[in-house]
Enzyme design. Structure first.
Site: not given
Length: 281
Positions: A12, A59, A193, A240
């Site tokens: 995302h 977030h 990441h 995630e």
């Protein structure tokens, strides 16, 4: 009876949303990353899901350090795009499905999952970017959406096993809902990441693709990966991917992959995407 007909997993990455919003989809940097979603958009137009249960992480838009729910389900009528510092994304408001959402909340809580019920919140790129990737740029989203926010920002996040089991509980909840609905469940975030520190920019292609391999078939190996392996092999934000396991757990014992896409890089992140369907019971 409502039924979960498919599972979709996707990164995302906010920059993908920005590329779509700013008309940069044909630029050489973004085109190969986004091309892997062309198949899915055509497929979604054929499938016409009534409801998407969309698993994502907030977030610091709806939640901050004042309250950190492990699992929070959106039961409201509508959810507006959040302003993440540069204005809300120019996308439609998200229309919820309160009846099914409340049914899932009740069923999961009675199934011994402590769900936080949220009636009012804004949704950030974690939820709106996948909608853009799968549905394009419509005037309104073609399906109702039930947001399911998972804490993978502040330690401790839920284990992969707990996420998989929650997916199983969601499947039981959907199957016990009386209305005839075509329901999809999406798991978002990842893939490997890290955005800060000495390992900023870390991407682990081999690990990512082994993860994608094990989403298909009848193996349950993924539910037993410990937190430390995600952190070590996929960077601090790779955790995630436990959210993908909620999607996978909801699809039952065996799955078949209909579509798969992997691309590096996109804004220092690995783009991963897979479409799965349940096989048998």
């Amino acid at each position: 009876m409502a039924r979960i007909t498919a599972g979709v997993a996707s990164s995302h990455i906010p920059a993908l949303g920005a590329a779509i919003d700013l008309g940069k989809t044909e630029e050489p940097y973004w085109k190969p990353a986004l091309a892997g979603y062309d198949w899915t958009r055509a497929w979604e137009r054929e499938q016409k899901p009534d409801v998407v249960i969309l698993v994502y992480n907030d977030h610091a838009s709806a939640f901050d350090m004042k309250i950190i729910p492990t699992f929070a389900i959106g039961c409201g009528e509508e959810f507006k795009p959040a302003d993440e510092g540069w204005g809300p994304r120019p996308v439609p408001n998200v229309k919820g499905h309160p009846d099914l959402a409340w049914h899932i909340a009740q069923s999961c809580i009675l199934d011994e999952f402590d769900m936080t019920i949220i009636n009012e919140m804004e949704v950030d790129h974690g939820l709106t970017v996948p909608l853009s990737l799968m549905f394009g740029q419509p005037e309104e989203w073609p399906a109702a959406v039930i947001p399911l926010a998972v804490n993978v920002v502040t330690y401790p996040p839920p284990s992969g096993n707990r996420c998989w089991a929650l997916g199983e509980a969601i499947a039981r909840a959907v199957a016990s809902y009386g209305e005839d609905l075509n329901v999809q469940i999406w798991g978002t975030g990842g893939m490997s990441h890290q955005l800060q520190g000495t390992r900023a920019g870390l991407i682990n292609r081999d690990w990512d693709n082994r993860f994608l391999d094990r989403l298909e078939g009848d193996t349950q190996d993924l539910r037993h990966i410990p937190h430390i392996e995600y952190l070590r092999e996929t960077g601090s934000e790779g955790i995630e991917m436990v959210m993908w396991l909620i999607m996978r757990g909801a699809l039952g014992k065996t799955t078949r992959a209909l579509h798969r896409h992997y691309h590096v890089p996109a804004s220092n992140t690995a783009v991963g995407h897979v479409v799965l369907e349940p096989v048998g019971d």
